[in-house]
Scaffold this active site. Structure first.
Site, PDB file in Angstrom:
ATOM      1  N   ASP A 185       0.830  -1.204   0.000  1.00  7.49           N
ATOM      2  CA  ASP A 185       0.000   0.000   0.000  1.00  7.49           C
ATOM      3  C   ASP A 185       0.865   1.254   0.000  1.00  7.49           C
ATOM      4  OD1 ASP A 185      -2.699   1.157   0.179  1.00  7.49           O
ATOM      5  OD2 ASP A 185      -2.031   1.888   2.125  1.00  7.49           O
ATOM      6  N   MET A 187     -24.704   1.904 -11.864  1.00  3.49           N
ATOM      7  CA  MET A 187     -23.270   2.148 -11.913  1.00  3.49           C
ATOM      8  C   MET A 187     -22.975   3.640 -12.029  1.00  3.49           C
ATOM      9  SD  MET A 187     -20.159   1.083 -11.814  1.00  3.49           S
ATOM     10  CE  MET A 187     -20.135  -0.691 -12.064  1.00  3.49           C
ATOM     11  N   ASP A 227     -27.719  11.073 -19.191  1.00  2.44           N
ATOM     12  CA  ASP A 227     -28.330   9.871 -19.736  1.00  2.44           C
ATOM     13  C   ASP A 227     -29.202  10.294 -20.921  1.00  2.44           C
ATOM     14  OD1 ASP A 227     -28.520   6.868 -18.383  1.00  2.44           O
ATOM     15  OD2 ASP A 227     -30.120   7.292 -19.803  1.00  2.44           O
ATOM     16  N   VAL A 253     -21.726   3.431 -20.119  1.00  2.00           N
ATOM     17  CA  VAL A 253     -22.898   2.882 -20.804  1.00  2.00           C
ATOM     18  C   VAL A 253     -22.754   1.370 -20.899  1.00  2.00           C
ATOM     19  CG1 VAL A 253     -23.240   5.029 -22.077  1.00  2.00           C
ATOM     20  CG2 VAL A 253     -21.930   3.175 -23.134  1.00  2.00           C
ATOM     21  N   GLU A 312     -22.052  -2.495 -21.657  1.00  2.00           N
ATOM     22  CA  GLU A 312     -20.784  -3.144 -22.005  1.00  2.00           C
ATOM     23  C   GLU A 312     -20.883  -3.799 -23.387  1.00  2.00           C
ATOM     24  OE1 GLU A 312     -16.781  -4.497 -20.511  1.00  2.00           O
ATOM     25  OE2 GLU A 312     -18.076  -2.748 -20.379  1.00  2.00           O
ATOM     26  N   LYS A 358     -20.424   1.593 -27.131  1.00  2.00           N
ATOM     27  CA  LYS A 358     -19.425   2.457 -26.498  1.00  2.00           C
ATOM     28  C   LYS A 358     -18.692   3.312 -27.535  1.00  2.00           C
ATOM     29  CE  LYS A 358     -18.408  -0.157 -22.253  1.00  2.00           C
ATOM     30  NZ  LYS A 358     -18.652   0.912 -21.275  1.00  2.00           N
ATOM     31  N   SER A 376     -15.103  -3.325 -18.204  1.00  2.00           N
ATOM     32  CA  SER A 376     -14.471  -4.386 -17.418  1.00  2.00           C
ATOM     33  C   SER A 376     -13.685  -5.358 -18.289  1.00  2.00           C
ATOM     34  CB  SER A 376     -15.532  -5.150 -16.620  1.00  2.00           C
ATOM     35  OG  SER A 376     -16.518  -5.675 -17.488  1.00  2.00           O
ATOM     36  N   HIS A 397     -11.821   1.500 -14.701  1.00  2.00           N
ATOM     37  CA  HIS A 397     -12.713   0.393 -14.364  1.00  2.00           C
ATOM     38  C   HIS A 397     -13.055   0.413 -12.881  1.00  2.00           C
ATOM     39  CE1 HIS A 397     -13.211  -4.251 -13.854  1.00  2.00           C
ATOM     40  NE2 HIS A 397     -14.374  -3.635 -13.893  1.00  2.00           N
ATOM     41  N   ASN A 434     -18.172  -3.100  -8.814  1.00  2.00           N
ATOM     42  CA  ASN A 434     -19.523  -2.966  -8.283  1.00  2.00           C
ATOM     43  C   ASN A 434     -19.663  -3.720  -6.953  1.00  2.00           C
ATOM     44  OD1 ASN A 434     -22.168  -2.031  -8.452  1.00  2.00           O
ATOM     45  ND2 ASN A 434     -22.888  -3.873  -9.483  1.00  2.00           N
ATOM     46  N   GLU A 485      -9.195   0.185 -11.541  1.00  2.00           N
ATOM     47  CA  GLU A 485      -8.159  -0.137 -12.520  1.00  2.00           C
ATOM     48  C   GLU A 485      -8.065   1.014 -13.513  1.00  2.00           C
ATOM     49  OE1 GLU A 485      -7.509  -4.696 -13.669  1.00  2.00           O
ATOM     50  OE2 GLU A 485      -9.595  -4.103 -13.858  1.00  2.00           O
ATOM     51  N   ASN A 501     -10.032  -9.092 -14.023  1.00  2.00           N
ATOM     52  CA  ASN A 501     -10.861 -10.095 -14.693  1.00  2.00           C
ATOM     53  C   ASN A 501     -10.022 -11.129 -15.431  1.00  2.00           C
ATOM     54  OD1 ASN A 501     -13.495  -9.448 -13.929  1.00  2.00           O
ATOM     55  ND2 ASN A 501     -13.597  -7.775 -15.392  1.00  2.00           N
TER      56      ASN A 501
END
Length: 728
Positions: free
Chosen positions: A297, A325, A344, A401, A403, A408, A430, A451, A454, A463, A501
């Protein structure tokens, strides 16, 4: 001047009071290192030899009091045998005890943070006062150890065994009101009146109005508990702590056992017992892992400071795509003080996003963590919009928006024409390649990934994904913004799945193959939860969303077909085909009912077993070690690949990504630390026993070389666990 050193000075004030002042030269905070301990010893000897001294005032020349022991200095002690650690602690305790034994009253003026060794120091004085803004505590258990400078001895005698167990086993920083209520300090004052009030109290003690001798006698004597009281206090506490830690964290239990053992002893004998308990913990793999995380850290914070040098400020942010999100991102930005536009394409999305932010802020108010006024101020920092009208003034944009690369790319192309040439644009993706999304952009140097995990408000990791054309300034700006939002940013390079991921889905693949081969997914979950994960792989897939998992798995399979493309139908695919998406629609590997608190509760669903029967072998019993190996090996090897390919810079960052991103067990330190603990030669040999399962279980050539050479991912000194308390 009675004494003058590089960390401590002692001078006479008010005629007959010696002010012992901590002000470590060349450092922003005071902390205990060997030199400071030696100076404290010399200063105490000088005070004891001066007959003119009638009282001692301990103060700090910095904003904090003492933040703890220097975590980078004591590696040689921890690397050695337990006897060496006990000897070192014996020296430190002789210094503290000499201060405690001065023939005059002593008073600590706690102007700021006093943690670990800093708090143990003030416990050795007769009287303690603190500023209303200050905090004190003994956080050692968070590093897998326990107080070693007398904390387990003095604190129970000052505030009672029950309170001391809570303070030591929780390891929390305590505010002034709590410290006063529990009796850890004698008075609390505003910062501007702290010193004069402290002087008046010390003068009262010198005059005999405060019985400091009795206080000292109680602090150095046996703990006033009879046999029955002692058994009830300590045995009850052990049962509770074991239930909370599930046996994974030995430090709190050892601390309780140590206090129980020495409660019938006077100070000097009790300190020896404490030192032995500390030394035992210092040699555990858990302490090595947790201290390693602390050092990791510190590395992340150091890197973030380097990025600060070239980062542009984010004074106005924006998020594209409201919903859960987007609302979470807007909440986090606004709550931490950065105004944000939330755009939006329809009112329904805006309403959903605002409701999410309002819900999160309301919870803080309900729990007493925020006033209604502060909540209103935070909500006012979120500006909902259906247009790009004010986007010209935005410094950083987060696209959040759906995935889908085509969606995108269309949104990003439209956005680029609505912001200034200097605006940094990020995608909260992600899995989708940053270079793919940047391919048609006019300013790819200003584009990168951001990234969030959730739920945004709970997950500490962000990330920051660097594309091949992303500028250093853009990376630095997003790191700074993530940090401003209260997140821990880790910079990684672009690849399918990025870091988290990419290494998570081989773990899921190991799980999927076990189920295929007849393992019970409930047992796999229980084994991996006992290993230390907050939830097993089946449960985790339900929480993530089976549909999300299938989509991400397709991305991984396309990116790394040699090892991540399954040649069989998985149980996850069966769930998806049967519209069992997990918690989001109430059924997945498990089904979900609402508990009394309105939260989803996992229950067994026999239909899940019926559905997967066509794609799994007959029920087979696998032992825990094989389940752990088949799940963990693919993840660990993929982490090694990410390091070798430069997707992530260091083993420290890789491990922190897993801790913060997927809940890797902290007491195991992360995948790299885990492999070091097992030993790379042993880990590679274990991989080879599962070679028949395919390339996911095949160590890299570099791993084999490291194993043959006796190398590790962390230096030997780091693996030996270096330190005591809390540091800066």
């Amino acid at each position: 001047m009675i004494y003058e050193g590089k960390a401590i000075t002692v001078s006479m004030i008010e005629g007959d009071i010696a002010e012992l002042r901590f002000d470590l030269q060349g450092e922003s905070v005071n902390k205990f290192n060997r030199a400071t301990l030696e100076e404290l010893q010399a200063a105490t000897v000088a005070i004891a030899a001066n007959d003119a001294v009638k009282g001692v005032l301990l103060t700090s020349g910095k904003d904090s009091f003492i933040v703890g022991a220097d975590i980078t200095e004591f590696g040689s002690y921890f690397a050695g045998p337990e006897e060496t650690i006990v000897e070192w602690l014996g020296y430190a305790n002789s210094v503290f005890s000499a201060l405690e034994d001065l023939p005059v009253p002593t008073l600590s003026v706690i102007n700021g943070v006093a943690l670990g060794g800093g708090m143990e120091l003030v416990l050795s004085t007769d009287i303690r006062v603190m500023a209303d803004s200050a905090k004190i505590g003994l956080p050692e258990v968070k590093l897998g150890i326990m107080p070693g400078f007398g904390g387990t001895v003095r604190l129970p005698r000052v505030i009672g065994a029950d309170n001391a167990i809570e303070w030591i086993c929780m390891g929390n920083e305590q505010k002034a009101d709590k410290a006063l209520a529990d009796g850890a300090v004698d008075a609390v004052f505003s910062a501007d009146t702290l010193r004069p009030q402290a002087l008046e109290m010390l003068k009262s003690a010198i005059a005999g109005a405060i019985n400091w001798q009795q206080r000292r006698a109680e602090k150095t004597a046996k703990l006033t508990l009879n046999t029955m009281e002692s058994m009830m206090v300590f045995e009850t506490a052990k049962g509770f702590v074991m239930g909370q830690t599930k046996g994974h964290y030995p430090a709190p239990i050892t601390a309780i056992k140590t206090m129980q053992k020495h409660c019938s002893m006077s100070r000097d004998k009790a300190l020896v017992v404490e030192s032995k308990g500390f030394a035992t913990l210092a040699k555990t793999t858990e302490s090595q892992a947790l201290i390693g995380l602390f050092l990791n850290d510190q590395l992340l914070k150091k890197k973030a400071k380097e990025y600060d040098k070239i980062a542009k400020p984010t004074n106005m942010a924006a998020v594209l795509g409201a919903g859960i999100m987007g609302g979470g991102i807007a909440y986090q930005s606004a709550y931490k003080g950065t105004p944000i536009l939330m755009k939006d394409i329809n009112e329904a999305g805006i309403e959903l996003g605002l409701n999410e932010a309002n819900k999160l802020l309301s919870r803080r108010v309900e729990k007493g963590k925020m006033t209604a006024l502060k909540m209103g101020e935070s909500l006012n920092r979120i500006r909902p919009t259906l247009s790009y009208g004010d986007f010209g003034a935005v410094n950083t944009v987060v696209e959040a928006v759906v995935e889908n690369p085509n969606v995108k790319k269309a949104v990003l192309a439209e956005l680029e024409d609505k912001v200034s040439d200097d605006t940094i644009v990020t995608s909260n993706t992600s899995t989708i390649s940053i270079d793919l999304l940047a391919a048609d952009l006019k300013r790819p140097q200003n584009f990168l990934g951001m990234h969030f995990f959730n739920p945004v408000h709970m997950m500490p990791l962000v990330e920051v994904i660097r594309g091949s054309k992303t500028s250093a300034e853009a990376v630095a700006t997003v790191v700074a913004y993530a940090k401003k939002m209260g997140k821990t940013p880790i910079v990684v390079n672009d690849c399918p799945g990025f870091l988290v991921n990419r290494v998570l889905f081989p773990y899921f693949a190991g799980f999927a193959a076990l189920v295929r081969d007849g393992a019970d997914f409930q047992k796999i979950d229980k084994v991996m939860e006992k290993f230390g994960f907050p939830m097993g792989p089946a449960y985790l897939l339900d929480v993530v969303g089976i549909d999300t998992g299938v989509h991400a798995n397709e991305v991984m399979a396309a990116g790394f077909p040699d090892r991540m493309k399954a040649d069989y139908k998985t149980s996850m695919e069966v769930m998806f085909e049967n519209h069992r998406y997990g918690q989001k629609n109430g059924v997945g590997f498990y089904k979900y009912e609402t508990d009394k608190k309105g939260k989803p509760k996992k229950v067994v669903d026999e239909q899940a077993y019926e559905l997967i029967k066509p794609v799994v072998a007959a029920a087979t019993e696998f032992d825990a070690d094989e389940i752990i190996a088949r799940c963990m090996i693919p993840m660990c090897i993929e982490v090694a690949r990410c390091l070798e390919e430069g997707i992530v810079d260091t083993a420290a960052e890789a491990d922190m990504g897993l801790i913060f991103g997927i809940g890797f067990p902290p007491f195991r330190g992360g995948a790299c630390r885990y492999m070091d603990t097992v030993g790379l030669s042993s880990f590679v040999a274990l991989c080879d026993t599962f070679a028949h399962l395919g390339k996911l279980y095949e160590p890299t050539d570099r791993m084999r070389v490291m194993a043959a050479n006796g190398e590790s991912y962390f230096p030997a000194a780091a693996n030996a666990a270096v330190t005591t308390d809390s540091a800066e």
